[in-house]
Design a protein around this motif. Structure first.
Motif, short mmCIF file in Angstrom:
data_model
loop_
_atom_site.label_atom_id
_atom_site.label_comp_id
_atom_site.label_asym_id
_atom_site.label_seq_id
_atom_site.Cartn_x
_atom_site.Cartn_y
_atom_site.Cartn_z
N GLU A 513 25.78 34.54 -4.44
CA GLU A 513 26.15 35.43 -3.57
C GLU A 513 24.81 35.61 -2.76
N LEU A 514 24.87 35.48 -1.23
CA LEU A 514 23.80 35.75 -0.34
C LEU A 514 24.07 36.67 0.84
N THR A 515 23.26 37.80 1.04
CA THR A 515 23.32 38.48 2.37
C THR A 515 22.00 38.25 3.01
N HIS A 516 22.27 38.05 4.31
CA HIS A 516 20.99 37.68 5.25
C HIS A 516 21.44 38.24 6.69
N SER A 517 20.39 38.82 7.37
CA SER A 517 20.53 38.99 8.67
C SER A 517 19.67 38.14 9.49
N ALA A 518 19.95 38.19 10.80
CA ALA A 518 19.18 37.38 11.86
C ALA A 518 19.46 37.75 13.22
N LYS A 519 18.39 37.56 14.08
CA LYS A 519 18.42 38.26 15.30
C LYS A 519 17.89 37.22 16.33
N VAL A 520 18.56 37.10 17.42
CA VAL A 520 18.28 35.93 18.71
C VAL A 520 18.50 36.76 19.86
N GLU A 521 17.27 36.74 20.66
CA GLU A 521 17.13 37.20 22.12
C GLU A 521 17.16 36.13 23.03
N ASP A 522 17.76 36.44 24.30
CA ASP A 522 18.08 35.51 25.39
C ASP A 522 16.44 35.59 26.08
N GLY A 523 15.59 34.87 25.71
CA GLY A 523 14.20 35.15 26.42
C GLY A 523 14.14 34.57 27.76
N LEU A 524 15.21 33.82 28.26
CA LEU A 524 15.20 33.06 29.51
C LEU A 524 15.90 33.94 30.75
N SER A 525 16.49 35.06 29.87
CA SER A 525 17.00 36.05 31.01
C SER A 525 16.20 36.86 31.95
N GLU A 526 16.73 36.90 33.19
CA GLU A 526 15.98 37.43 34.24
C GLU A 526 16.24 39.14 34.23
N LYS A 527 17.03 39.57 33.29
CA LYS A 527 17.40 41.13 33.41
C LYS A 527 16.24 41.93 32.85
N LYS A 528 16.11 43.12 33.10
CA LYS A 528 15.03 43.75 32.73
C LYS A 528 15.15 44.25 31.32
N ARG A 529 16.30 44.18 30.76
CA ARG A 529 16.29 44.36 29.19
C ARG A 529 17.23 43.28 28.95
N PRO A 530 16.51 42.28 28.10
CA PRO A 530 17.12 41.04 27.75
C PRO A 530 18.19 40.99 26.65
N GLU A 531 19.11 40.43 26.77
CA GLU A 531 20.20 40.31 25.84
C GLU A 531 19.84 39.97 24.33
N PHE A 532 20.51 40.72 23.37
CA PHE A 532 20.03 40.25 21.86
C PHE A 532 21.42 40.29 21.08
N VAL A 533 21.40 39.59 20.11
CA VAL A 533 22.60 39.83 19.02
C VAL A 533 21.82 39.79 17.48
N GLN A 534 22.34 40.74 16.71
CA GLN A 534 22.00 40.82 15.37
C GLN A 534 23.00 40.72 14.77
N LEU A 535 23.09 39.86 13.78
CA LEU A 535 24.29 39.52 12.81
C LEU A 535 23.63 39.69 11.39
N THR A 536 24.59 40.51 10.45
CA THR A 536 24.29 40.27 9.03
C THR A 536 25.68 39.60 8.35
N MET A 537 25.27 38.66 7.58
CA MET A 537 26.45 37.79 6.89
C MET A 537 26.17 37.98 5.51
N ARG A 538 27.46 37.94 4.79
CA ARG A 538 27.22 37.66 3.29
C ARG A 538 27.86 36.40 3.27
N LEU A 539 27.37 35.32 2.27
CA LEU A 539 27.86 34.05 2.03
C LEU A 539 28.27 34.20 0.42
N GLU A 540 29.56 33.71 0.10
CA GLU A 540 29.88 33.82 -1.13
C GLU A 540 30.41 32.33 -1.75
N PRO A 541 30.23 31.87 -2.67
CA PRO A 541 30.76 30.45 -3.20
C PRO A 541 32.31 30.97 -3.47
N THR A 542 33.12 29.80 -3.29
CA THR A 542 34.58 29.85 -3.50
C THR A 542 35.10 28.91 -4.62
#
Length: 726
Positions: A513-542
């Motif tokens: 079982e693993l837990t990991h977080s990742a973050k991605v930003e929209d570096g090409l966005s023309e907005k003053k505050r660029p959009e971003f997403v941060q997700l944390t996921m748990r992977l489990e074998p079945t």
């Protein structure tokens, strides 16, 4: 010309009431005689004027060129016939393991099955598979033990194999004669000789052979029906001649419909046309009508249209054709429908009734029947179609109000509305793959369209693009499956494609079982505050070795709900990441992905950003985890003559990394059976080798069994080959 005349007559015959309809399928192991039996049923009912032959390529249901040339069934085919006032819609299915998805989607929409057994082999590996597929839907069954004219055929052993391996009690309504010259129809007192395929001898009721067989039948029914037991033994002193045929038939029907027993007939379909007559009698007398099987569906949908798309084909003139089993309501020509699986409307439709590869335009098709529809461009196999979005919402309310669950129906809620869907059709996992390329760059567009259409028709065929090599990859169920795909590309689309070497579809698995977080930003966005997403996921074998389908949620109670379209985008990113594992870029299976945290910069986030973040999170997580390589394994069954030495075969299997299950004697004077499990990668030329070692008398069956971990030394070899190129 004869065939066209008979088909036209089938199309224009007046349908009987719904209570007289029967929707059945013919299923079996490959070469048990399904198509021959189907052809005899059509001939006896008057649907065709001359019975066709598989070897000559003249059968109605095997209409593809590859089917007629090779004498095998590749696609299921729907036909209809009339018998004793009943309309029987019949589907002939393939028996080869490579085309088991055809069986899966057909048994899903049937109300009963006829299982053909080779009397010289009994229940075979693919018989077990198709029986398991039909058992999920609790289908009433009739068994026909075929090929009893063969020297090694054994009726009693075939009956034992049905009861022992399939776990269904049997009731013999037809038995072979002791001298092996024909069969006895117990219920009707008929004697059918193999030497004369046209005449029928009617036995007097006091005939000793008939009385003994009828007595055995009554005692068997007494074991399964307390009511019959009381009537037969207590009220009539065990005298079978005092029991009316009507009471026996009613008891058989009640037991068959409830799947407590299965009736059995026998004979040789190729030797005697009349020996399949009891099959038609059993289907008409003992199988349920659509209204008996679908009363719960009628409670949910009422008189509104509801149906399941179970098959897709393409026609050059009409475009995509969708085969629909209609459970309730009426499908009207030139009408529109609402697809609850995809929550969209489509139409107007052209409605047809099918007869093998022929279609007849009709004004409507009523519930209980199978219709073919042109005009559904976005609909795929397994989709549910209803009358309208309003009727979908109404069905949702009705189903939710019931105090019990309804088998095969599920509610569905999305931002597009509420609806009810029929349970989908399971698609088997591919075990082989290879690269496929068009004949030239000029035909690339035509090539892409052909693959897209074939994939819509055949859900067990998968197409993917390998980012490392830049090649198009086709995943299949086996060599014959690939041959059928290549044949259709050549004949139907005029594409003489290049196909690379067939390779085993290994799978990568996570072991921890693993837990990991990742973050991605929209570096090409023309907005003053660029959009971003941060997700944390748990992977489990079945434990289930299946591909990833959707994410699960385990968010904090204080977290905002994740919108359905966001969940879809995240699942798409996960799916992309799992296509190429970290070991050798094989797909990752048997893993559950749970979203535990979702942080976004605002309410109007770009779905592509969510997908990219999910892909990054899963990929990084897998690269940190402990992975193993697994390989598909096959269950094999080899029958050899008892006087043939088995040691050479055992030695050959040992060299191929086989694990033996058991070896036993089927018949003290005839055959011995060897059963083992071995890796798919070791099955190359196995059939040819077995036949060589047994001087052509050995018979081998190969069936997909599951996955197992690849040994370390074998894995190193695979990884090395993988690193050297595709």
């Amino acid at each position: 010309m004869i065939r066209l005349i008979s088909i036209s007559r089938r199309f224009y015959s007046t349908p009987p009431p719904q209570s007289k309809f029967r929707n059945i399928g013919v299923i079996a192991h490959v070469d048990a005689g399904k198509t021959t039996v189907t052809e005899r049923l059509l001939y006896l009912s008057g649907a065709i004027q001359n019975p066709g032959h598989v070897d000559k390529g003249t059968t109605v249901t095997d209409y593809l060129d590859i089917e007629r040339e090779r004498g095998i069934t590749v696609q299921s085919a729907a036909v209809n016939l009339d018998w004793n006032g009943h309309r029987i819609n019949l589907i002939d299915t393939p028996g080869h393991v490579d085309f088991r998805v055809e069986v899966e989607r057909c048994v899903r929409v049937l109300d009963g099955i006829v299982v053909v057994i080779d009397g010289s082999a009994g229940v075979q590996p693919q018989t077990l598979t198709v029986w398991d597929q039909s058992s999920k839907f609790k289908l009433p069954a009739h068994f026909f033990i075929n090929k009893l004219d063969k020297k090694e055929a054994n009726f009693d052993k075939s009956i034992d194999s049905i009861q022992q391996k399939l776990g269904i009690p049997t009731v013999k309504t037809v038995i072979p004669l002791a001298d092996g010259t024909g069969i006895l129809d117990i219920l009707n007192g008929r004697l059918l000789k193999y030497s004369d395929s046209e005449s029928t001898d009617w036995l007097p009721s006091e005939d000793p052979q008939l009385m003994e067989a009828r007595s055995d039948l009554c005692y068997t029914l007494s074991d399964h029906s307390p009511e019959f037991f009381t009537h037969f033994l207590d009220e009539n002193d065990g005298n079978p001649m005092k029991i009316s045929p009507e009471f026996i038939q009613t008891t058989l029907r009640n037991l068959t419909v409830s799947s407590k027993i299965a009736t059995v007939s026998c004979g040789s379909a190729i030797r005697n046309l009349n020996c399949v007559r009891p099959i038609l009698d059993s289907v008409a007398n003992f199988f349920p009508s659509p209204d008996m099987r679908n009363r719960e569906f009628q409670r949910v949908f009422g008189d509104d249209l509801a149906g399941l798309v179970f098959k897709i084909t393409h026609d050059k003139r009409r475009g995509q054709l969708s085969y629909i089993r209609i459970y309730t309501g009426r499908l009207q020509n030139n009408s529109s429908i609402f697809n609850t699986s995809q929550m969209l409307s489509e139409g107007p439709l052209k409605v047809f009734t099918p007869y093998a590869d022929e279609l007849k335009s009709v004004e409507y098709v009523d519930w209980g029947n199978i219709a073919v529809v042109a005009g559904l461009q976005n609909t795929v196999t397994g989709d549910t179609v209803v009358q309208s979005a309003g009727s979908a919402d109404k069905a949702f309310e009705t189903l939710k109000s019931l105090d019990h669950q309804v088998d095969l129906l599920q509610t569905k809620t999305s931002h597009e509305g509420r609806a009810v869907v029929f349970s989908g059709i399971e698609t088997p996992d591919a075990v082989f793959f290879c690269c496929i390329e068009p004949p030239s760059n000029r035909q690339q567009q035509q090539f892409n369209r052909a693959l897209e259409e074939l994939q819509r028709e055949d859900p067990s065929m998968k197409i993917r693009f390998d980012r490392d090599t830049g090649q198009t990859i086709v995943e299949t169920q086996g060599e014959l499956h690939l041959e059928a795909i290549k044949d259709r590309l050549k004949r139907n689309y005029k594409l003489d494609v290049f196909i690379g070497k067939l390779q085993v579809a290994y799978r990568e698995m996570l072991t921890e079982e693993l837990t990991h977080s990742a973050k991605v930003e929209d570096g090409l966005s023309e907005k003053k505050r660029p959009e971003f997403v941060q997700l944390t996921m748990r992977l489990e074998p079945t434990k289930e070795h299946v591909p990833f389908r959707k994410i699960d949620l385990d968010l904090p109670q204080t977290a905002k709900p994740v919108r359905l379209d966001w969940q879809k985008a995240i699942a798409e990113g996960c799916s992309n990441a799992l296509q190429n594992g970290p070991l050798a870029s094989y797909p990752v299976h048997a893993v559950r992905v749970i979203l535990t945290e979702c942080i976004v910069s605002g309410g109007k986030i770009n779905p592509a950003l969510l997908s990219a973040c999910a892909q990054k999170c899963v990929s990084e997580s897998l690269s940190r985890g402990e992975m193993v390589l697994t390989e598909p394994v096959m269950s094999i069954q080899i029958d050899v003559r008892s006087d043939e030495p088995t040691q050479p075969i055992l030695n050959e299997l040992i060299k191929r990394r086989a694990q033996f299950e058991h070896s036993d004697t089927l018949d003290s004077t005839e055959y011995r059976r060897i059963q083992a499990v071995l890796p798919l990668s070791e099955t190359e030329n196995l059939s040819k080798t077995v036949r060589t070692l047994t001087s052509g008398f050995g018979d081998i069956s190969v069936q997909f069994s599951g996955y197992q971990k690849v040994p370390d030394h074998e894995m190193n070899s695979i990884l090395q080959r993988r690193s050297e190129g595709f």
